[in-house]
Scaffold this active site. Structure first.
Site, PDB file in Angstrom:
ATOM      1  N   ASN A   5       0.851  -1.184   0.000  1.00 55.00           N
ATOM      2  CA  ASN A   5       0.000   0.000   0.000  1.00 55.00           C
ATOM      3  C   ASN A   5       0.888   1.235   0.000  1.00 55.00           C
ATOM      4  O   ASN A   5       1.346   1.700   1.039  1.00 55.00           O
ATOM      5  CB  ASN A   5      -0.912  -0.013   1.225  1.00 55.00           C
ATOM      6  CG  ASN A   5      -1.924  -1.137   1.174  1.00 55.00           C
ATOM      7  OD1 ASN A   5      -2.916  -1.060   0.450  1.00 55.00           O
ATOM      8  ND2 ASN A   5      -1.672  -2.204   1.921  1.00 55.00           N
ATOM      9  N   GLU A   6       1.133   1.751  -1.193  1.00 52.49           N
ATOM     10  CA  GLU A   6       2.036   2.872  -1.370  1.00 52.49           C
ATOM     11  C   GLU A   6       1.359   4.185  -0.960  1.00 52.49           C
ATOM     12  O   GLU A   6       0.143   4.236  -0.751  1.00 52.49           O
ATOM     13  CB  GLU A   6       2.478   2.941  -2.842  1.00 52.49           C
ATOM     14  CG  GLU A   6       3.237   1.723  -3.332  1.00 52.49           C
ATOM     15  CD  GLU A   6       4.681   1.665  -2.838  1.00 52.49           C
ATOM     16  OE1 GLU A   6       5.020   2.393  -1.882  1.00 52.49           O
ATOM     17  OE2 GLU A   6       5.470   0.887  -3.397  1.00 52.49           O
TER      18      GLU A   6
END
Length: 662
Positions: free
Chosen positions: A183-184
């Site tokens: 999850n950037e």
């Protein structure tokens, strides 16, 4: 000069500060800047064992109740020690995984399950193949799903987690972007399992595993932040100083999608488990005076005053009582009566770190010098993890030691062959092929082997079973000849160069073998042969491929064993640690500062440029886009600038060292 760190090295100073703080003050007072519970361990191994035991206890508790234990698992470097300990508990303490269901956080996309870079392969190699978990209870995202089926697949993965009752304990790592799973930055709190594009920093960090930037997948399938939040308990692991900055942001910063790990501040049952290096930027470790009264050790005073100078933009000797009071350092005024008294003490400490004689100055009063004057000509070994770290990190000091007539040896610990591009091999082989053809009017074996190697290198990497031994040999020789050229330039003779080729590295692959006694014995043999008065070694532990850390560990273990054996020469041997390629020592850590003139800095650059194979094509540049010579010059100039801002002499550049006492 007596070290201001007394009997401990600078590497251990954060540990000592933390232990003192932990003993003396209430935990709640120390952690008031932190929004997530956080446990700090001195060593990664210690933290991994504690987490593994907690997982084991949960598995056993569920077994006693006749229930399944659902674990969310992470990959990367952070959980390796946990999995190693879980395997040990299974084999030695009869920990059964028969009631365990696992869901992995993520997988690269596209990625075949059979690839050595897949997380399927990672989990099998580190855990699943060594315990009694049932194959049908293992779930790892499938990176080979057809593109038009991804959404359906992700929904089914999420649904399966819910069907088994959710995750009991979720293990996490953290990326330098602050990602959890993949999850950037920009990921939403309510995001669930999906495909995502990887951040450029994440891609750069993955090069160490894939070997080149072009081989790293640009996407991944990942559980979302919302998926992670459904876990009953979350433990996030982080080790090493390269995680310190992002840990501070996640733990002490505001909640923001720019740092997805900061969302964990809102989870009801979460804790971070880190080592002292990963905790290095936290307020209670780096600036303990901001959260509690302090035991003002010399190095803590030094850190506080250099920080104050940078905040006020004043040199040390211009700081006033008001500056101290306005920035939370009034306690020092009570202890030392005035700012002037503290200023003089700190100024003198820093002044005494500066020397143009890294091997000691003959016939001089060495009371306040970093190095002792005797013996006048010292035997010196510079340990360089790769064949270019010596000149990148301390090229100016290396030349100074040679020019000042010390007996200087350079020991290259690994070959560095995997950092040579295939086309470099073809370039050299093409030269020799043409040379023999034109010079000797024939082709023969040179032509035949050239064609064979060229054909091999044209294959896709997935089609190559193993690197050809002669290719690895060629890459090793390329790096050795570059190292010889650089050493010739700074004056180190060929017979003083030692190419150790430590076996842990020589796999021909990105993945290395564990360090063994064989590696340590090679270093011990060289040390006992030379019996050095000075050792220089790389304390630069942020290199993206981890070789520096292993090489330093090998040296420390060798020194410990030699000390236990009672070798008396070690009593007169000082160990200095350098940095430079990936990070630099902070001013408050430096114990020896060697200034460089403009000409000396130019000569250092020329020595680095002898390593032509490691210019912009080197596959392990990491997240820093500058070339190695640029990084070195910028860091050396920055150190000199900081000394000047503190009110000390203005130099073109400074190479910095801290002393390690075995």
């Amino acid at each position: 000069m007596k070290s201001i760190f007394e009997t401990n090295s600078s590497l251990k100073k954060h540990r000592r500060t933390f232990r003192k703080a932990k003993d003396d003050f209430e935990h709640s007072q120390l952690t008031r800047e932190e929004h997530i519970p956080l446990d700090i361990y001195e060593y990664e191994e210690e933290g991994c064992k504690v987490v593994a035991e907690e997982i084991a206890d949960l598995i056993r508790e569920k077994q006693q109740k006749g229930e399944m234990c659902v674990l969310g698992l992470a990959t990367g470097n952070s959980p390796r020690g946990v999995y190693k300990e879980l395997v040990r508990l299974h084999k030695e303490d009869n920990l059964s995984f028969s009631n365990v269901i696992t869901f992995n956080l993520d997988e690269y996309y596209p990625m075949e399950k059979t690839s050595v870079n897949s997380y399927n392969h990672y989990m099998n190699e580190l855990l699943f193949d060594h315990v009694d978990i049932k194959p049908e209870n293992i779930y790892v995202p499938d990176g080979s799903v057809a593109r038009d089926k991804i959404k359906e697949y992700c929904n089914a993965y999420e649904k399966k987690i819910d069907e088994v009752g959710g995750i009991d304990l979720q293990l996490l790592g953290i990326g330098r972007t602050g990602h959890i799973g993949f999850n950037e930055p920009g990921s939403y709190m309510n995001s669930y399992t999906r495909i995502i594009a990887l951040d450029d920093i994440t891609i750069d960090d993955a090069v160490k595993d894939f070997g080149s930037l072009s081989e790293v997948p640009k996407g991944a399938i990942t559980m979302g932040v919302g998926s992670i939040f459904k876990a009953q308990k979350i433990i996030l692991l982080a080790w090493g100083s390269n995680k310190a900055e992002i840990i501070k942001k996640a733990v002490e910063g505001k909640i923001t999608d720019d740092v997805p790990a900061s969302f964990l501040q809102q989870h009801k049952n979460v804790k971070f488990v880190v080592d002292i290096y990963a905790a290095g930027e936290l307020t209670r470790v780096k600036y303990p005076w901001k959260v509690a009264s302090c035991d003002w050790t010399p190095n803590l005073i030094l850190r506080a005053i250099t920080d104050l100078c940078m905040k006020t933009n004043k040199p040390i000797l211009k700081l006033t009582d008001k500056d101290y009071s306005d920035h939370g350092l009034g306690e020092l005024l009570v202890v030392y009566k005035s700012a002037y008294d503290v200023n003089i003490r700190v100024f003198n400490i820093l002044q005494h770190t500066i020397t143009g004689w890294p091997g000691g100055k003959p016939n001089a009063d060495d009371t306040n010098r970093p190095e002792r004057k005797e013996p006048e000509q010292k035997r010196v070994i510079v340990f360089s993890p790769h064949p270019d770290d010596d000149v990148i990190s301390m090229g100016g000091t290396l030349k100074r030691l040679v020019d000042q007539k010390h007996d200087v040896h350079v020991a290259y610990q690994v070959s560095g062959n995997i950092a040579v591009a295939d086309y470099e091999v073809l370039r050299y082989l093409s030269f020799f092929k043409r040379f023999f053809e034109e010079e000797y009017n024939g082709e023969g074996a040179v032509h035949e082997n050239y064609n064979r190697i060229k054909a091999f290198l044209k294959k896709d990497k997935d089609e190559r079973e193993m690197a050809l031994p002669e290719i690895l040999k060629a890459k090793t020789l390329i790096r050795q000849e570059e190292a010889k050229s650089a050493c010739r330039y700074v004056g180190v003779p060929k017979n003083k160069l030692h190419f150790l080729n430590l076996p842990f590295y020589e796999t021909g692959q990105v993945k290395k073998n564990p360090l063994t006694q064989v590696d340590i014995d090679i270093i011990k043999e060289l040390l006992r042969e030379v019996k050095p008065h000075q050792i220089y070694a790389a304390g630069d532990l942020m290199d993206p491929h981890g070789t520096h850390k292993v090489c330093l560990e090998a040296l420390f273990l060798a020194l410990d064993q030699i000390k236990k054996d009672g070798d008396d020469w070690l009593d007169d041997c000082w160990v200095w640690l350098y940095r430079g390629a990936w990070q630099e020592w902070a001013v408050d850590e430096i114990e020896m500062a060697v200034p460089l003139s403009p000409d000396e800095l130019r000569q250092k650059r020329n020595a680095i440029l002898r390593h032509q194979s490691q210019m912009e094509a080197a596959p392990f540049m990491g997240g820093d886009s500058r070339l190695f010579w640029q990084r070195a010059e910028d860091r050396n100039r920055d150190t000199a600038m900081q000394y000047n801002k503190l009110g000390l002499a203005e130099y073109e550049a400074i190479e910095a060292f801290v002393r390690y006492i075995p």
